[in-house]
Design a protein around this motif. Structure first.
Motif, mmCIF file in Angstrom:
data_model
loop_
_atom_site.group_PDB
_atom_site.id
_atom_site.type_symbol
_atom_site.label_atom_id
_atom_site.label_comp_id
_atom_site.label_asym_id
_atom_site.label_seq_id
_atom_site.Cartn_x
_atom_site.Cartn_y
_atom_site.Cartn_z
ATOM 1 N N ALA A 49 -15.615 8.386 8.741
ATOM 2 C CA ALA A 49 -16.346 7.559 9.697
ATOM 3 C C ALA A 49 -15.600 7.466 11.025
ATOM 4 O O ALA A 49 -16.217 7.528 12.097
ATOM 5 N N ALA A 50 -14.294 7.340 10.968
ATOM 6 C CA ALA A 50 -13.483 7.243 12.186
ATOM 7 C C ALA A 50 -13.553 8.538 12.983
ATOM 8 O O ALA A 50 -13.667 8.515 14.212
ATOM 9 N N GLU A 51 -13.500 9.645 12.295
ATOM 10 C CA GLU A 51 -13.575 10.938 12.973
ATOM 11 C C GLU A 51 -14.936 11.114 13.631
ATOM 12 O O GLU A 51 -15.030 11.576 14.773
ATOM 13 N N ALA A 52 -16.001 10.728 12.926
ATOM 14 C CA ALA A 52 -17.352 10.835 13.482
ATOM 15 C C ALA A 52 -17.507 9.965 14.727
ATOM 16 O O ALA A 52 -18.203 10.330 15.672
ATOM 17 N N ALA A 53 -16.840 8.804 14.732
ATOM 18 C CA ALA A 53 -16.917 7.882 15.868
ATOM 19 C C ALA A 53 -15.881 8.207 16.940
ATOM 20 O O ALA A 53 -15.903 7.600 18.014
ATOM 21 N N ASP A 54 -14.983 9.127 16.641
ATOM 22 C CA ASP A 54 -13.876 9.465 17.537
ATOM 23 C C ASP A 54 -13.072 8.222 17.910
ATOM 24 O O ASP A 54 -12.697 8.004 19.053
ATOM 25 N N HIS A 55 -12.839 7.384 16.892
ATOM 26 C CA HIS A 55 -12.049 6.157 17.065
ATOM 27 C C HIS A 55 -11.298 5.933 15.756
ATOM 28 O O HIS A 55 -11.918 5.782 14.710
ATOM 29 N N HIS A 56 -9.989 5.939 15.822
ATOM 30 C CA HIS A 56 -9.168 6.014 14.616
ATOM 31 C C HIS A 56 -8.292 4.787 14.436
ATOM 32 O O HIS A 56 -7.667 4.331 15.397
ATOM 33 N N PRO A 57 -8.220 4.275 13.201
ATOM 34 C CA PRO A 57 -7.411 3.087 12.938
ATOM 35 C C PRO A 57 -5.962 3.443 12.625
ATOM 36 O O PRO A 57 -5.637 4.607 12.359
ATOM 37 N N ASP A 58 -5.131 2.427 12.632
ATOM 38 C CA ASP A 58 -3.809 2.531 12.032
ATOM 39 C C ASP A 58 -3.980 2.069 10.595
ATOM 40 O O ASP A 58 -4.692 1.089 10.326
ATOM 41 N N LEU A 59 -3.359 2.785 9.672
ATOM 42 C CA LEU A 59 -3.514 2.495 8.246
ATOM 43 C C LEU A 59 -2.163 2.352 7.567
ATOM 44 O O LEU A 59 -1.234 3.084 7.891
ATOM 45 N N ALA A 60 -2.104 1.429 6.618
ATOM 46 C CA ALA A 60 -0.950 1.319 5.731
ATOM 47 C C ALA A 60 -1.515 1.336 4.312
ATOM 48 O O ALA A 60 -2.347 0.499 3.962
ATOM 49 N N ILE A 61 -1.090 2.314 3.525
ATOM 50 C CA ILE A 61 -1.623 2.502 2.177
ATOM 51 C C ILE A 61 -0.538 2.161 1.167
ATOM 52 O O ILE A 61 0.578 2.671 1.245
ATOM 53 N N SER A 62 -0.879 1.306 0.221
ATOM 54 C CA SER A 62 0.009 1.042 -0.908
ATOM 55 C C SER A 62 -0.800 1.200 -2.182
ATOM 56 O O SER A 62 -1.948 1.628 -2.138
ATOM 57 N N TRP A 63 -0.229 0.863 -3.285
ATOM 58 C CA TRP A 63 -0.817 1.187 -4.576
ATOM 59 C C TRP A 63 -2.300 0.859 -4.667
ATOM 60 O O TRP A 63 -3.127 1.740 -4.874
ATOM 61 N N ASN A 64 -2.678 -0.384 -4.510
ATOM 62 C CA ASN A 64 -4.099 -0.738 -4.601
ATOM 63 C C ASN A 64 -4.579 -1.469 -3.347
ATOM 64 O O ASN A 64 -5.593 -2.142 -3.362
ATOM 65 N N ARG A 65 -3.836 -1.313 -2.257
ATOM 66 C CA ARG A 65 -4.179 -2.036 -1.036
ATOM 67 C C ARG A 65 -4.075 -1.112 0.177
ATOM 68 O O ARG A 65 -3.184 -0.270 0.260
ATOM 69 N N VAL A 66 -5.010 -1.319 1.091
ATOM 70 C CA VAL A 66 -4.997 -0.607 2.369
ATOM 71 C C VAL A 66 -5.112 -1.655 3.470
ATOM 72 O O VAL A 66 -5.997 -2.510 3.436
ATOM 73 N N VAL A 68 -5.950 -2.046 7.308
ATOM 74 C CA VAL A 68 -6.613 -1.330 8.400
ATOM 75 C C VAL A 68 -6.416 -2.144 9.672
ATOM 76 O O VAL A 68 -6.632 -3.357 9.683
ATOM 77 N N SER A 69 -6.006 -1.472 10.721
ATOM 78 C CA SER A 69 -5.785 -2.112 12.013
ATOM 79 C C SER A 69 -6.508 -1.320 13.092
ATOM 80 O O SER A 69 -6.346 -0.102 13.189
ATOM 81 N N TRP A 70 -7.317 -2.031 13.880
ATOM 82 C CA TRP A 70 -8.068 -1.401 14.956
ATOM 83 C C TRP A 70 -7.614 -1.925 16.305
ATOM 84 O O TRP A 70 -7.460 -3.134 16.502
ATOM 85 N N SER A 71 -7.410 -1.033 17.240
ATOM 86 C CA SER A 71 -7.108 -1.351 18.623
ATOM 87 C C SER A 71 -7.495 -0.130 19.447
ATOM 88 O O SER A 71 -7.343 1.001 18.993
ATOM 89 N N THR A 72 -8.007 -0.377 20.632
ATOM 90 C CA THR A 72 -8.304 0.735 21.529
ATOM 91 C C THR A 72 -7.064 0.953 22.381
ATOM 92 O O THR A 72 -6.877 0.317 23.417
ATOM 93 N N HIS A 73 -6.186 1.808 21.898
ATOM 94 C CA HIS A 73 -4.882 2.005 22.527
ATOM 95 C C HIS A 73 -5.003 2.422 23.990
ATOM 96 O O HIS A 73 -4.209 1.983 24.823
ATOM 97 N N SER A 74 -5.991 3.232 24.305
ATOM 98 C CA SER A 74 -6.147 3.690 25.691
ATOM 99 C C SER A 74 -6.500 2.548 26.641
ATOM 100 O O SER A 74 -6.271 2.643 27.843
ATOM 101 N N GLN A 75 -7.042 1.463 26.080
ATOM 102 C CA GLN A 75 -7.400 0.295 26.890
ATOM 103 C C GLN A 75 -6.378 -0.837 26.756
ATOM 104 O O GLN A 75 -6.439 -1.816 27.478
#
Length: 95
Positions: A49-66, A68-75
């Protein structure tokens, strides 16, 4: 796309349960059944979905938890695009 003000972000987060402000971003922790593979499956769906929208989150993945952090870095902050993608992240998580 313009960076949203503090009040606009606070109001938007009232409509996004579980999301919180973290500096110049919004973030949420998602927990999944199925342990690590449940987390990875979610990340794969979100990545498409992020690739289709051309807007990508920062992610932290652990065993059963993710986290998700969104920010428009360019702005330099949170924009409507981040709020839209937070809604999509919730939908993809089944919530």
């Amino acid at each position: 796309m313009a960076v949203l003000g503090d009040q606009e972000i606070r109001e938007a987060l009232r409509q996004l349960p579980g999301w919180r402000r973290e500096g110049d971003a919004i973030a949420k922790d998602f927990t999944f059944e199925g342990g690590f593979m449940g987390s990875v499956g979610y990340v794969n769906r979100l990545a498409e979905a992020a690739e289709a929208a051309d807007h990508h989150p920062d992610l932290a993945i652990s065993w059963n938890r993710v986290t998700v952090s969104w920010s428009t870095h360019s702005q330099g902050g949170v924009t409507e695009n981040d709020l839209r993608m937070a809604t999509e992240a919730d939908r993809l998580a089944g919530g």
